[in-house]
Structures are given as structure tokens and as C-alpha cells.
Design an enzyme around this catalytic site. Structure first.
Site, mmCIF file in Angstrom:
data_model
loop_
_atom_site.group_PDB
_atom_site.id
_atom_site.type_symbol
_atom_site.label_atom_id
_atom_site.label_comp_id
_atom_site.label_asym_id
_atom_site.label_seq_id
_atom_site.Cartn_x
_atom_site.Cartn_y
_atom_site.Cartn_z
ATOM 1 C CB CYS A 99 5.205 -4.192 7.948
ATOM 2 S SG CYS A 99 5.942 -3.964 9.588
ATOM 3 C CG HIS A 189 9.098 -2.962 5.408
ATOM 4 N ND1 HIS A 189 7.960 -2.181 5.270
ATOM 5 C CD2 HIS A 189 9.227 -3.223 6.733
ATOM 6 C CE1 HIS A 189 7.430 -1.962 6.465
ATOM 7 N NE2 HIS A 189 8.168 -2.585 7.368
ATOM 8 C CD GLU A 191 7.687 -1.280 1.854
ATOM 9 O OE1 GLU A 191 7.201 -0.790 2.902
ATOM 10 O OE2 GLU A 191 7.815 -2.508 1.694
#
Length: 253
Positions: A99, A189, A191
Site C-alpha cells: 500500500c 493488503h 496481511e
């Protein structure tokens, strides 16, 4: 097992909302969890607090996290990371920008970053891989189309010279790219869990409603994204192999 001399450095460029932090943890914890059981030594460096950025030869790999700041704010700590990135790319240190880190990589290598003309992209979105991603190690064993979590107002608007687009969404044509031999940026993202994505939607609920978005639909559509998460597992494998090769070279040299 041979002790690897280098480590994976996670450069912390921000923190999540305080309400999310209390319940779910922070960026670096989500990243470490998503990396899986790969035997890596990890060091977290908070660049915002003046943490010193290591020399490229001390890094087996680097991940730059997301942030609630904007790249175009040109904050001093952010400019420091930006000027450091080309050294890593030149040294072929495995690099992953997530990001904000994706956008920093883009600008550091000569691309353009700014506010997306269509506004914010948020929620669980469909990512489509480009043909160039088929043999790219970061996207190894991923399908041509998969779900990923996203929340961003700025984007890489123009790629750096020589960069290759690897993935897109309907909203953003540059959701992933590679520059050099071992540096990647992903706008999404990998994660995030579904719970984290839902927390981000809820935290921005009022502004989303004011812009005409259905918060209820965004929350309902936020699901776990195992294929996107595999990007971090693949990157961890790349870093491990890089560290192992460097360790062998040091031992036999």
C-alpha cells in the site's frame, strides 16, 4: 539448521486505528503472522520514530508497511525511506512495499504517485493478474483472479521506467508491479484478515456513507483472502532463499 546471517527488516510506516490496535494488533504483527512458519529472523524498525535504516548488505529482505499518511505529504521520515529504496533495488535485496510502501517504491524509482481520480478504493476487491505475473515468483501458484483487501486514496498513477504491471482491479490499473529483479509493490493488503478489513470499513463508516457507499454491503463482502495472503508467504520464501544463499557465500568465501 544453519544460522542465517541476514534478517527480514519490516519498516513500520504507520499504525492502525487505536480501536483496531486494541482488538487485533498492528501492521507488523499481521505481516509476521501471514509470513507463516518460514525460519526468518525479523527486525521491526519504526521509521516514524527515527529508527535507523540498515545498509542493504545487512538485509535479507525488506517489507515497508502501509500508513495512514499520504506519500505526497513528503514527511521527513518518509522521504528518508524513499531515498533508501533505490539502494535496495540496485543491490537486488528482496523488497515488498504494501500500500503506502507500494507507492513509495513507485515514486522512489521515478514513477508518479497521487490521489486516484475515482476516489478511495475500499473493501474486498477482485484482483486480476497480468500475463507478466504468470512466471513471477511473488504470484507463484495464485489463480488469475482472486480476492484481496484494499483501502487507499492514493495510487501509483505512472509506473517507474522499466517497471512491469503484474495485477489490477477495476478501480486501479496498478495493483502490483515489479521494478528491477527483486522489488515488488502491491497496493492491496495481503496481511489483512476479514476482521481487519471490517474494522477499517467500520472506522471510516461515516465518511463512506457521506460518499454514497453502502457500509453494510462492504462489511458483508469482507471475507478472508487466502490467495492474497499467499503473496506474503511467497515473499518470505524469496527472502529465506536470499538469506540462505548469502550465508553459504559467506561460509565458503
Amino acid at each position: 539448521m544453519r544460522q542465517l546471517m541476514q534478517k527480514l527488516c519490516i519498516i513500520k510506516a504507520g499504525s492502525t486505528f487505536s480501536s483496531t490496535l486494541e482488538r487485533l494488533g498492528d501492521f507488523e504483527e499481521w505481516i509476521i503472522n501471514a509470513l507463516g512458519a518460514i525460519p526468518l529472523s525479523v527486525e521491526v524498525i519504526d521509521a516514524r520514530e527515527g529508527g535507523a535504516l540498515p545498509s542493504p548488505d545487512a538485509c535479507g529482505g525488506v517489507i515497508v508497511t502501509g500508513s495512514h499518511a499520504m506519500v505526497t505529504d513528503n514527511l521527513a521520515w518518509s522521504l528518508g525511506i524513499e531515498s533508501w529504496i533505490p539502494l535496495l533495488v540496485e543491490a537486488a535485496v528482496p523488497f515488498l512495499g504494501i500500500c503506502y510502501g507500494h507507492q513509495l517504491l513507485g515514486r522512489a524509482m521515478g514513477g508518479e504517485v497521487g490521489y486516484h481520480p475515482l476516489g478511495r478504493e475500499i473493501g474486498t476487491v477482485a484482483i486480476t493478474l497480468a500475463a507478466e505475473a504468470v512466471h513471477d515468483p511473488l504470484f507463484n501458484a495464485l489463480p488469475d483472479r482472486f480476492a484481496a483487501h484494499a483501502t487507499h486514496a492514493q495510487s501509483v498513477l505512472t509506473l517507474p521506467p522499466g517497471a512491469v504491471t503484474l495485477a489490477s482491479s477495476l478501480h486501479d490499473p496498478v495493483h502490483a508491479f515489479r521494478v528491477g529483479s527483486a522489488a515488488w509493490g502491491v497496493q492491496f493488503h495481503p496481511e489483512y484478515s476479514a476482521a481487519v478489513m471490517q474494522a477499517y470499513i467500520s472506522a471510516q463508516g461515516e465518511s463512506l456513507r457521506q460518499s454514497g457507499r453502502s457500509v453494510g454491503n462492504l462489511l458483508k463482502d469482507a471475507v478472508d483472502t487466502p490467495h492474497a495472503r499467499k503473496v506474503l508467504t511467497n515473499f518470505g520464501t524469496l527472502v529465506y532463499n536470499h538469506c540462505r544463499a548469502a550465508s553459504l557465500t559467506t561460509t565458503t568465501g
